[in-house]
Design an enzyme around this catalytic site. Structure first.
Site, PDB file in Angstrom:
ATOM      1  N   THR A 119      19.083  50.187  62.918  1.00 55.49           N
ATOM      2  CA  THR A 119      18.395  51.464  63.125  1.00 55.49           C
ATOM      3  C   THR A 119      19.317  52.509  63.742  1.00 55.49           C
ATOM      4  OG1 THR A 119      16.640  52.496  64.437  1.00 55.49           O
ATOM      5  CG2 THR A 119      17.584  50.493  65.329  1.00 55.49           C
ATOM      6  N   GLU A 121      18.456  54.234  66.100  1.00 58.57           N
ATOM      7  CA  GLU A 121      18.111  54.331  67.527  1.00 58.57           C
ATOM      8  C   GLU A 121      19.167  53.719  68.435  1.00 58.57           C
ATOM      9  OE1 GLU A 121      14.170  53.299  68.583  1.00 58.57           O
ATOM     10  OE2 GLU A 121      13.318  54.130  66.760  1.00 58.57           O
ATOM     11  N   TYR A 146      13.680  47.831  72.605  1.00 60.50           N
ATOM     12  CA  TYR A 146      13.838  47.636  71.153  1.00 60.50           C
ATOM     13  C   TYR A 146      15.241  48.048  70.716  1.00 60.50           C
ATOM     14  CZ  TYR A 146      13.840  48.979  66.233  1.00 60.50           C
ATOM     15  OH  TYR A 146      14.197  49.145  64.918  1.00 60.50           O
TER      16      TYR A 146
HETATM   17  P1  NAD Z   1       8.049  45.313  60.576  1.00 60.33           P
HETATM   18  O1  NAD Z   1       7.696  45.126  62.020  1.00 60.33           O
HETATM   19  O2  NAD Z   1       7.095  45.973  59.668  1.00 60.33           O
HETATM   20  O3  NAD Z   1       8.415  43.891  59.913  1.00 60.33           O
HETATM   21  C1  NAD Z   1       9.159  42.916  60.582  1.00 60.33           C
HETATM   22  C2  NAD Z   1       8.928  41.590  59.892  1.00 60.33           C
HETATM   23  O4  NAD Z   1       9.720  40.588  60.567  1.00 60.33           O
HETATM   24  C3  NAD Z   1       7.483  41.094  59.941  1.00 60.33           C
HETATM   25  O5  NAD Z   1       7.076  40.612  58.688  1.00 60.33           O
HETATM   26  C4  NAD Z   1       7.515  39.959  60.969  1.00 60.33           C
HETATM   27  O6  NAD Z   1       6.538  38.949  60.746  1.00 60.33           O
HETATM   28  C5  NAD Z   1       8.921  39.435  60.787  1.00 60.33           C
HETATM   29  N1  NAD Z   1       9.434  38.727  61.960  1.00 60.33           N
HETATM   30  C6  NAD Z   1       9.350  39.111  63.261  1.00 60.33           C
HETATM   31  N2  NAD Z   1       9.913  38.187  64.057  1.00 60.33           N
HETATM   32  C7  NAD Z   1      10.386  37.198  63.250  1.00 60.33           C
HETATM   33  C8  NAD Z   1      11.080  35.988  63.475  1.00 60.33           C
HETATM   34  N3  NAD Z   1      11.393  35.585  64.715  1.00 60.33           N
HETATM   35  N4  NAD Z   1      11.404  35.215  62.410  1.00 60.33           N
HETATM   36  C9  NAD Z   1      11.076  35.592  61.146  1.00 60.33           C
HETATM   37  N5  NAD Z   1      10.405  36.733  60.881  1.00 60.33           N
HETATM   38  C10 NAD Z   1      10.073  37.529  61.914  1.00 60.33           C
HETATM   39  O7  NAD Z   1       9.447  46.068  60.608  1.00 60.33           O
HETATM   40  P2  NAD Z   1      10.072  47.111  59.576  1.00 60.33           P
HETATM   41  O8  NAD Z   1       9.640  48.467  59.950  1.00 60.33           O
HETATM   42  O9  NAD Z   1       9.859  46.618  58.201  1.00 60.33           O
HETATM   43  O10 NAD Z   1      11.619  46.980  59.953  1.00 60.33           O
HETATM   44  C11 NAD Z   1      12.468  46.067  59.254  1.00 60.33           C
HETATM   45  C12 NAD Z   1      13.881  46.230  59.789  1.00 60.33           C
HETATM   46  O11 NAD Z   1      14.327  47.564  59.597  1.00 60.33           O
HETATM   47  C13 NAD Z   1      14.015  45.939  61.281  1.00 60.33           C
HETATM   48  O12 NAD Z   1      15.224  45.259  61.487  1.00 60.33           O
HETATM   49  C14 NAD Z   1      14.072  47.328  61.908  1.00 60.33           C
HETATM   50  O13 NAD Z   1      14.805  47.312  63.111  1.00 60.33           O
HETATM   51  C15 NAD Z   1      14.782  48.111  60.828  1.00 60.33           C
HETATM   52  N6  NAD Z   1      14.502  49.557  60.768  1.00 60.33           N
HETATM   53  C16 NAD Z   1      13.216  50.016  60.676  1.00 60.33           C
HETATM   54  C17 NAD Z   1      12.984  51.381  60.543  1.00 60.33           C
HETATM   55  C18 NAD Z   1      11.588  51.944  60.392  1.00 60.33           C
HETATM   56  O14 NAD Z   1      11.424  53.161  60.360  1.00 60.33           O
HETATM   57  N7  NAD Z   1      10.549  51.125  60.272  1.00 60.33           N
HETATM   58  C19 NAD Z   1      14.055  52.277  60.547  1.00 60.33           C
HETATM   59  C20 NAD Z   1      15.360  51.765  60.659  1.00 60.33           C
HETATM   60  C21 NAD Z   1      15.563  50.406  60.757  1.00 60.33           C
HETATM   61  O1  TDX Z   2       0.355  57.911  67.603  1.00 59.53           O
HETATM   62  C1  TDX Z   2       1.548  58.244  67.741  1.00 59.53           C
HETATM   63  N1  TDX Z   2       1.850  59.542  68.095  1.00 59.53           N
HETATM   64  C2  TDX Z   2       3.120  59.998  68.224  1.00 59.53           C
HETATM   65  O2  TDX Z   2       3.327  61.183  68.548  1.00 59.53           O
HETATM   66  C3  TDX Z   2       2.662  57.323  67.506  1.00 59.53           C
HETATM   67  C4  TDX Z   2       2.384  55.885  67.128  1.00 59.53           C
HETATM   68  C5  TDX Z   2       3.939  57.807  67.637  1.00 59.53           C
HETATM   69  N2  TDX Z   2       4.175  59.107  67.987  1.00 59.53           N
HETATM   70  C6  TDX Z   2       5.571  59.610  68.034  1.00 59.53           C
HETATM   71  C7  TDX Z   2       6.606  58.754  68.731  1.00 59.53           C
HETATM   72  C8  TDX Z   2       7.869  59.050  67.947  1.00 59.53           C
HETATM   73  O3  TDX Z   2       8.486  60.244  68.425  1.00 59.53           O
HETATM   74  O4  TDX Z   2       5.998  59.657  66.654  1.00 59.53           O
HETATM   75  C9  TDX Z   2       7.379  59.327  66.526  1.00 59.53           C
HETATM   76  C10 TDX Z   2       7.521  58.121  65.592  1.00 59.53           C
HETATM   77  O5  TDX Z   2       6.992  56.987  66.280  1.00 59.53           O
HETATM   78  P1  TDX Z   2       7.053  55.502  65.656  1.00 59.53           P
HETATM   79  O6  TDX Z   2       6.361  55.494  64.345  1.00 59.53           O
HETATM   80  O7  TDX Z   2       6.589  54.575  66.712  1.00 59.53           O
HETATM   81  O8  TDX Z   2       8.607  55.341  65.338  1.00 59.53           O
HETATM   82  P2  TDX Z   2       9.936  55.381  66.258  1.00 59.53           P
HETATM   83  O9  TDX Z   2       9.664  54.985  67.653  1.00 59.53           O
HETATM   84  O10 TDX Z   2      10.620  56.688  66.001  1.00 59.53           O
HETATM   85  O11 TDX Z   2      10.780  54.179  65.586  1.00 59.53           O
HETATM   86  C11 TDX Z   2      10.760  53.970  64.146  1.00 59.53           C
HETATM   87  O12 TDX Z   2      11.955  54.418  63.545  1.00 59.53           O
HETATM   88  C12 TDX Z   2      13.128  53.726  63.876  1.00 59.53           C
HETATM   89  C13 TDX Z   2      10.567  52.485  63.840  1.00 59.53           C
HETATM   90  O13 TDX Z   2       9.368  52.024  64.432  1.00 59.53           O
HETATM   91  C14 TDX Z   2      11.740  51.679  64.316  1.00 59.53           C
HETATM   92  O14 TDX Z   2      11.591  50.318  63.919  1.00 59.53           O
HETATM   93  C15 TDX Z   2      12.994  52.234  63.696  1.00 59.53           C
HETATM   94  O15 TDX Z   2      14.110  51.588  64.219  1.00 59.53           O
END
Ligand code: NAD
Ligand code: TDX
Length: 329
Positions: A119, A121, A146
């Site tokens: 990420t 972050e 995180y």
């Molecule tokens: P998510 O929370 O939706 O999915 C995570 C998955 O991992 C789930 O299916 C969960 O059951 C599984 N998991 C958790 N712990 C585990 C373990 N110990 N063993 C096996 N499986 C396990 O997350 P996401 O949003 O799909 O994110 C996926 C990846 O992308 C993560 O590495 C996250 O850091 C990265 N990422 C996410 C975002 C975003 O905006 N969502 C942005 C940048 C990077």
């Molecule tokens: O109800 C809400 N209101 C609000 O203002 C929620 C749930 C979040 N927020 C704000 C917090 C953040 O500034 O919105 C922004 C986005 O929040 P999240 O969806 O929780 O994402 P963020 O914390 O930015 O992290 C996401 O992007 C980077 C993913 O969850 C991470 O897994 C990824 O690494």
């Protein structure tokens, strides 16, 4: 080709499995997923050439034979929600750091190609008016349990490349949106609140900026890095999608046909990062281009997906909102 996808029942991993099954008829996919609250087997329902194995990436006995059998490991599994990491950091350390270590030891043992999903972050945050964006050489400065645990996992991957010659690439992506995202996250929480007639919750003043990318564009970039990236390199994935949270809420309200001021301000997130922004130059050099250049259109598709797939998210809604109520959010 045999691909092991960790966390493939989560948001980005499930989307990755869907498009890979579509695009690669010769690929067999094994998903290793612990099926935590964030993993949902329904996200993989009906897919052919996909085997879902329920198990923990931090357990070497589970991981070893699966890696032995794979040509490629794509590592999405993580605890991924900042707010949860503030309530209880412990699973973030176990899954994100120990889990990545266990996978690295297995790919080292069997010489398997590894791609690590991370990420933006890990770089901390930027001022609103900072002309610089994150690049692969920006110093690490994580703010939350995180992002600190993801930073730790990135360092492990680079050390395993340098010390042991593991064939790994890394990518650090900005905020994703699209289908199958857990409703604890900002966009799906806002959308499902509005479907339920509940006003969106904006943390603090809503001026925090996120650099939004559609999940399908994240995953095409991951494939470009796997196919064309240089071993040991880090690629930043982003699609020039900076918007503040207030703007996002107002675009969603507009999509529903509601008044732009129909939201409420709630408690801010402690340590809330102000702004993320990606310089994607190294990715463009690989020839990648985003498909979703119009955020409003991507958002409209996403809203339609949550309207059409209520049975996917409804069982989680009450518990998610009860958790947020405890922190005044
Ligand atoms: P998510 O929370 O939706 O999915 C995570 C998955 O991992 C789930 O299916 C969960 O059951 C599984 N998991 C958790 N712990 C585990 C373990 N110990 N063993 C096996 N499986 C396990 O997350 P996401 O949003 O799909 O994110 C996926 C990846 O992308 C993560 O590495 C996250 O850091 C990265 N990422 C996410 C975002 C975003 O905006 N969502 C942005 C940048 C990077
Ligand atoms: O109800 C809400 N209101 C609000 O203002 C929620 C749930 C979040 N927020 C704000 C917090 C953040 O500034 O919105 C922004 C986005 O929040 P999240 O969806 O929780 O994402 P963020 O914390 O930015 O992290 C996401 O992007 C980077 C993913 O969850 C991470 O897994 C990824 O690494």
């Amino acid at each position: 080709m045999k691909i092991l996808v960790t966390g493939g029942a989560g948001f980005i991993g499930a989307n990755f499995v869907h498009t890979t099954v579509e695009d690669m008829p010769d690929a067999d996919i094994v998903v290793l997923d612990k099926l935590t609250y964030a993993g949902n087997p329904a996200s993989l329902a009906g897919l052919e050439r996909v085997t879902l194995i329920e198990g923990d990436i931090a357990d070497p006995d589970t991981v070893d034979p699966l890696v032995k059998d794979a040509d490629l490991v794509v590592h999405f599994a993580a605890e991924s929600h900042n707010d949860n990491s503030l309530n209880d950091p412990s699973p973030f350390i176990t899954t994100n750091i120990i889990g990545t270590f266990v996978l690295l030891e297995a790919v080292r043992k069997y010489g398997v190609r590894f791609h690590h999903i991370s990420t933006d972050e890990v770089y901390g945050d930027l001022e609103l008016d900072d002309p610089a964006k994150f690049t692969p050489t920006t110093p690490y400065h994580p703010s939350s349990p995180y992002s600190a645990s993801k930073a730790g996992s990135d360092h492990l991957v680079r050390a395993w490349v340098r010390s042991f010659g593991v064939a790994a690439t890394l990518s650090n992506c900005s905020n994703n949106y699209g289908p199958y995202q857990h409703i604890e996250k900002f966009i799906p929480r806002t959308v499902t609140n509005l479907i339920d007639g509940v006003k969106p919750r904006l943390y603090g003043a809503g001026l925090n900026v996120r650099d939004w990318i559609h999940v399908r564009d994240h995953n095409t970039a991951v494939w470009d890095i796997i196919n064309k990236g240089e071993i040991g390199n880090t690629y930043l994935i982003g699609a020039d999608g900076e918007l503040n949270n207030l703007q996002v809420v107002q675009l969603i309200l507009e999509e529903f046909g509601y008044d732009a001021n129909d939201f409420v301000h709630v408690n801010d997130r402690p340590g809330h990062d102000l702004r993320y922004a990606i310089d994607n130059t190294s990715l463009l050099e690989l020839g990648w281009e985003p498909e979703f250049k119009d955020f409003k259109a991507g958002l409209a598709d996403t809203v339609a997906w949550y309207r059409d797939n209520e049975e996917w998210w409804r069982p989680q809604k009450e518990a998610v909102e009860a958790k947020y109520a405890k922190t005044g959010q």
